[in-house]
Design a protein around this motif. Structure first.
Motif, PDB file in Angstrom:
ATOM      1  N   LEU A 194       0.839  -1.090   0.057  1.00  0.00           N
ATOM      2  CA  LEU A 194       0.011  -0.181  -0.070  1.00  0.00           C
ATOM      3  C   LEU A 194       0.845   1.340   0.009  1.00  0.00           C
ATOM      4  N   GLU A 195       0.688   2.054  -1.065  1.00  0.00           N
ATOM      5  CA  GLU A 195       1.512   3.361  -1.130  1.00  0.00           C
ATOM      6  C   GLU A 195       0.400   4.282  -0.800  1.00  0.00           C
ATOM      7  N   SER A 196       0.926   5.027   0.177  1.00  0.00           N
ATOM      8  CA  SER A 196      -0.080   6.352   0.709  1.00  0.00           C
ATOM      9  C   SER A 196       0.775   7.288   1.533  1.00  0.00           C
ATOM     10  N   THR A 197       0.123   7.578   2.655  1.00  0.00           N
ATOM     11  CA  THR A 197       1.049   8.709   3.433  1.00  0.00           C
ATOM     12  C   THR A 197       1.105   7.770   4.858  1.00  0.00           C
ATOM     13  N   LEU A 198       2.009   8.305   5.517  1.00  0.00           N
ATOM     14  CA  LEU A 198       2.069   7.801   6.825  1.00  0.00           C
ATOM     15  C   LEU A 198       0.801   7.771   7.774  1.00  0.00           C
ATOM     16  N   ALA A 199       0.108   9.113   7.719  1.00  0.00           N
ATOM     17  CA  ALA A 199      -1.045   9.047   8.657  1.00  0.00           C
ATOM     18  C   ALA A 199      -2.073   8.148   8.197  1.00  0.00           C
ATOM     19  N   HIS A 200      -2.210   7.826   6.884  1.00  0.00           N
ATOM     20  CA  HIS A 200      -3.277   6.940   6.364  1.00  0.00           C
ATOM     21  C   HIS A 200      -2.835   5.455   6.738  1.00  0.00           C
ATOM     22  N   ILE A 201      -1.629   5.130   6.827  1.00  0.00           N
ATOM     23  CA  ILE A 201      -0.953   3.946   6.901  1.00  0.00           C
ATOM     24  C   ILE A 201      -1.141   3.585   8.345  1.00  0.00           C
ATOM     25  N   ALA A 202      -0.596   4.583   9.385  1.00  0.00           N
ATOM     26  CA  ALA A 202      -1.085   4.416  10.866  1.00  0.00           C
ATOM     27  C   ALA A 202      -2.403   4.220  11.094  1.00  0.00           C
ATOM     28  N   ASN A 203      -3.312   4.886  10.443  1.00  0.00           N
ATOM     29  CA  ASN A 203      -4.770   4.858  10.641  1.00  0.00           C
ATOM     30  C   ASN A 203      -5.340   3.185  10.330  1.00  0.00           C
ATOM     31  N   ARG A 204      -4.561   2.925   9.188  1.00  0.00           N
ATOM     32  CA  ARG A 204      -5.274   1.661   8.644  1.00  0.00           C
ATOM     33  C   ARG A 204      -4.736   0.417   9.607  1.00  0.00           C
ATOM     34  N   VAL A 205      -3.514   0.628  10.096  1.00  0.00           N
ATOM     35  CA  VAL A 205      -2.988  -0.537  10.892  1.00  0.00           C
ATOM     36  C   VAL A 205      -3.814  -0.305  12.276  1.00  0.00           C
ATOM     37  N   ALA A 206      -4.124   0.809  12.813  1.00  0.00           N
ATOM     38  CA  ALA A 206      -4.674   1.151  14.050  1.00  0.00           C
ATOM     39  C   ALA A 206      -6.233   0.289  13.928  1.00  0.00           C
ATOM     40  N   VAL A 207      -6.894   0.465  12.702  1.00  0.00           N
ATOM     41  CA  VAL A 207      -7.996  -0.171  12.696  1.00  0.00           C
ATOM     42  C   VAL A 207      -7.874  -1.663  12.252  1.00  0.00           C
ATOM     43  N   VAL A 208      -7.227  -2.121  11.292  1.00  0.00           N
ATOM     44  CA  VAL A 208      -7.199  -3.633  10.816  1.00  0.00           C
ATOM     45  C   VAL A 208      -6.234  -4.303  11.711  1.00  0.00           C
ATOM     46  N   GLY A 209      -5.224  -3.735  12.103  1.00  0.00           N
ATOM     47  CA  GLY A 209      -4.114  -4.411  12.832  1.00  0.00           C
ATOM     48  C   GLY A 209      -2.982  -4.761  12.042  1.00  0.00           C
ATOM     49  N   ALA A 210      -1.865  -5.157  12.439  1.00  0.00           N
ATOM     50  CA  ALA A 210      -0.709  -5.485  11.660  1.00  0.00           C
ATOM     51  C   ALA A 210      -0.630  -6.908  10.947  1.00  0.00           C
TER      52      ALA A 210
END
Length: 281
Positions: A194-210
């Motif tokens: 997933l190419e995006s931004t740090l904020a988007h990636i941090a939010n995604r991992v916070a929601v769906v897990g690592a």
């Protein structure tokens, strides 16, 4: 006298094992492995069953002695759970011992999460700083990341699943919401890039897990270099707090936050200001 072959093994897909790596693993009588059970799975796939000596970063020196003894009798191969030995995995200390004993070492290159991630991220440019797993202490993490961002255009960081979202949020606070890529389960069935931004990636991992270890690639080419703060300014700010009766540790924390500096560096200066001059009564 034998040779130690440093063999890269698949990071997920067994088809990534090179022909040369397969030949070497079938030919040696001893395999030095990070985890015996995982090693047997790979070796069983190759149809061979060499003796396994487990070796980890915290292994005692006696384990190195056992490897050296085996090498004096014949060839051996060093593997880790996945990827290339020594790339954020056990290996360097053992290699140093083998070289000190005058025994030859031969690399058998192949899979690496570092190389795999860089190969598929569109913004990755040289120079690249590979930080691997970040230090446990926050101040050391911040110092390492900031210094790397000052000299590199691309950062590559490994994150364990536990606490990954918090680490990503930290990185955003230090670097800003810069372009970033999340590489997960590389070469496996549920591979995600997933190419995006740090904020988007941090939010995604916070929601769906690592869901497993993560390889994060960050574009720091546009990160402005932190302003240089001279020691006189730090001392001036510290004296304001210290003269008001604030303890050195608390004063250092306040000044470090205000000037965006590592707390340990500011605390060292605070202690120096509090220590009486040498030779004073």
């Amino acid at each position: 006298m034998g040779t130690l072959f440093v063999v890269a093994t698949p990071i997920g897909n067994l088809e990534d094992l090179t022909f040369r790596a397969a030949r070497v693993l079938r030919s040696v009588e001893v395999v030095v492995a990070e985890d015996a059970q995982r090693a047997r799975k790979l070796l069983g796939h190759l149809g061979c069953a060499p003796k396994i000596i487990t070796y980890r970063e915290d292994s005692p020196e006696s384990r190195e002695d056992a490897v050296i003894e085996r090498l004096r009798a014949g060839d051996a191969a060093l593997i880790v759970d996945a990827g290339t030995p020594g790339v954020s995995d056990p290996g360097p200390d053992l290699l140093a011992r083998v070289r000190a004993e005058g025994l030859p070492i031969v690399p058998i290159p192949g899979p690496s999460a570092l190389a795999a991630a860089l190969s598929v991220v569109s913004f990755a440019r040289q120079p690249v700083a590979f930080l691997a797993f970040l230090p446990e202490r926050r101040v050391r993490r911040q110092r390492l990341v900031r210094r790397a961002a000052d000299t590199a255009r691309t950062l590559v960081i490994y994150l364990p699943p536990h606490g990954a979202a918090a680490r990503l949020a930290e990185l955003e606070s230090w670097l800003g919401d810069v372009p970033a890529a999340l590489c997960r389960e590389l070469t496996k069935l549920h591979e995600e890039i997933l190419e995006s931004t740090l904020a988007h990636i941090a939010n995604r991992v916070a929601v769906v897990g690592a869901r497993g270890e993560l390889t994060v690639v960050i574009d720091v080419g546009g990160v402005a270099e932190a302003p240089q703060v001279d020691q006189a300014t730090v001392e001036e700010q510290l004296r304001i707090h210290l003269d008001a009766g604030t303890r050195p540790a608390k004063a250092a924390g306040a000044v470090a936050r205000a000037l965006n500096l590592p707390r340990e560096d500011v605390y060292r200066i605070a202690r120096e200001l509090r220590e009486p001059p040498r030779g004073s009564a």
